[in-house]
Design an enzyme around this catalytic site. Structure first.
Site, PDB file in Angstrom:
ATOM      1  N   GLU A 101     -35.016   4.162 -12.333  1.00 49.39           N
ATOM      2  CA  GLU A 101     -34.581   5.201 -11.388  1.00 49.39           C
ATOM      3  C   GLU A 101     -34.172   4.644 -10.024  1.00 49.39           C
ATOM      4  OE1 GLU A 101     -37.078   9.048 -12.797  1.00 49.39           O
ATOM      5  OE2 GLU A 101     -38.248   7.525 -11.780  1.00 49.39           O
TER       6      GLU A 101
HETATM    7  C1  ACM Z   1     -40.080   6.523 -15.593  1.00 46.91           C
HETATM    8  O1  ACM Z   1     -40.574   7.508 -16.156  1.00 46.91           O
HETATM    9  N1  ACM Z   1     -39.437   6.662 -14.448  1.00 46.91           N
HETATM   10  C2  ACM Z   1     -40.183   5.194 -16.155  1.00 46.91           C
END
Ligand code: ACM
Length: 508
Positions: free
Chosen positions: A320
């Site tokens: 992310e």
């Molecule tokens: C995640 O759930 N951002 C690895």
């Protein structure tokens, strides 16, 4: 007066399902007042596991259960070539493999390594009535069902992950979590140590990481303060190792770093301090790829975490990173990969990392809910191993039902059947059995506030993922699983472990 009988267990009533089960109901063994435990001569590890078994059995039985090397009806033996499958072929059997035989005169376990004895002890525990997990003496007969189990894991890596960044959990709580996990032959605990809302591991030379970002007011809603000192972390690693669990530390980078930037403004682009965050947003923070301060920081952290961690893995996150350009992400990952190798560790990253060319030794952890992922497939084709953690199956922080609490629902609601009814070798095109290191069930802590919350989200879904990771695919059977799972209600109650009483399960 005769003792009340406990319900006799079946030899196959075990989670994860053993590879081979050959019941012999005429060969039941009853643990009695005079039963002793005998361990492999000259092995301190076998002796320690014998003591561990005795400590599990003493409270409920009230028996002395002495442990020694000379005699005893329950034998834990090390044998370099135990007969570990039907055709007597031991080739390539992993350390956790074991053979367990129950006859009218006793119980014998053979394994080539201590890890196999430990796995067998978990099986043995489940073969006894649920009352064995009570904390004080219970009246009844302690029958072990007769026959033979030959068992070995499908995958070497069967993990759970605990996020201690969004909400901190203490050393005692993490130890309790480990004890609850090992019953299902989980052998890795991934600790998500850092994120936007908190930094939870003391790092030499960077004291403000934990003084500022591990202190009061940190965590989601400011309710999860705390951090592990180096001594705490070392204690946890040792506790885990005694239970054949490898700690996998994660320092999440280049995103998820707001807490680090609060503590050290030189880690931001303009050197100006950012404000602490206690909300649940993701994707807004980033280390700066073209600043040397970044790599001085990362090298110190990687060196320190590697030095504190005896296990082979160091997880660098990589997920992310929406606030990092693709070019900066590549630059950053390509600078950090050699640092992890320099300090002797094998890198693990969330699968976004596989968008960058990786060395074969790197491990990609797939976590999204899409049906395909090019980067993960390419990494697998290049020789990297994959850990499967698809969020719509394995994320323990997802709600059980639309209105269950705590939990989130962005990856869907996950009942027990959904966490069981999938296979890691079928999940992504280009990622099949031989590419898999194993499976992991992550537990993110944004909505968690207590160990009871952790347990409620973990049980009963973790056993589903544990079985997928350990048991041969041929044993996979939802009806059998839900029946076997039902017997854990009284076990967890006896152990003081909270669980979600999913209506799919015919709890006993
Ligand atoms: C995640 O759930 N951002 C690895």
């Amino acid at each position: 007066m005769s003792e009340p009988a406990f319900q006799r267990r079946g030899l196959g009533d075990v989670i994860p399902a053993p590879a081979e089960v050959r019941p012999d109901p005429a060969a039941d063994f009853t643990i009695g007042e005079g039963t002793a435990i005998r361990t492999a001569p000259g092995s301190t590890e076998a002796r320690r596991i014998g003591e561990y078994l005795a400590a599990l059995l003493r409270p409920a039985t009230g028996y002395a259960l002495p442990v020694g090397e000379d005699s005893g009806e329950i034998a834990l033996l090390l044998d370099p070539t135990p007969d570990l499958d039907a055709d007597g072929d031991f080739d390539g059997a992993p350390d956790e493999s074991y053979r367990l035989e129950v006859t009218a005169s006793g119980v014998t376990v053979w394994a080539a390594a201590a890890a196999g004895l430990f796995a067998a002890v978990q099986t043995l525990r489940q073969l006894l009535p649920a009352a064995i997990d009570a904390s004080g003496p219970q009246q009844g007969t302690w029958v072990l069902p007769g026959g033979e189990i030959v068992d070995r894991p499908r995958f070497p890596y069967r993990g759970a992950m605990l996020d201690i960044a969004r909400h901190f959990f203490t050393v005692a709580e993490i130890k309790a979590y480990i004890d609850s996990l090992v019953q299902f032959k989980i052998n890795h605990l991934h600790l998500h140590l850092t994120d936007d809302q908190g930094w939870r591991l003391e790092i030499d030379g960077w004291p403000k990481l934990t003084e500022v970002s591990g202190g009061e007011g940190t965590g989601v809603d400011g309710t999860g303060p705390g951090f592990l000192t180096r001594a705490d972390y070392t204690e946890l690693v040792g506790y885990a190792a005694e239970r054949f669990v490898t700690i996998v530390p994660e320092i999440d980078m280049p995103g998820h770093v707001n807490a680090a930037q609060v503590a050290y403004p030189e880690l931001t682009a303009d050197g100006v301090a950012v404000a602490p965050r206690t909300d649940m947003e993701v994707g807004y923070s980033s280390l700066v790829a073209d600043k040397e301060e970044t790599y001085a920081f990362v090298e110190d952290v990687v060196r320190e975490v590697a030095a504190l961690t005896p296990g082979p893995y160091l997880h660098i996150g990589g997920d992310e990173a929406q606030a990092t350009t693709a070019e900066d992400y590549r630059t950053f990952i390509q600078r950090v990969l050699p640092l992890v190798a320099k300090y002797g560790k094998r890198v693990v990253g969330w699968h976004e990392m596989a968008g960058v060319e990786l060395p074969e030794t790197a491990i990609a952890q797939y976590w999204r809910i899409e049906a395909t992922d090019e980067g993960t497939a390419r990494a697998a084709a290049n020789g990297s191993k994959v850990i499967m953690s698809p969020a719509d199956r394995t994320y323990l922080d997802m709600k059980y039902t639309p209105d269950s609490k705590p939990g989130l629902d962005w990856a869907g609601v996950i009942n027990v059947e959904r966490s069981y009814d999938w296979d890691p070798a079928d999940r992504l095109p280009g990622v099949s059995e031989q590419h898999l290191l194993g499976v992991e069930a992550p537990l993110w802590s944004e909505t968690l506030r207590s160990l009871a919350d952790v347990q409620t989200m973990t049980f009963p879904r973790l056993p589903a993922v544990a079985e997928i990771g350990w048991s041969p695919r041929a044993t996979h059977d939802w009806e059998s699983f839900r029946q076997r799972l039902a017997a854990f209600g009284p076990r967890w109650r006896n152990q003081g472990i909270a669980f979600h009483a999913s209506p799919e399960i015919p709890w006993t």
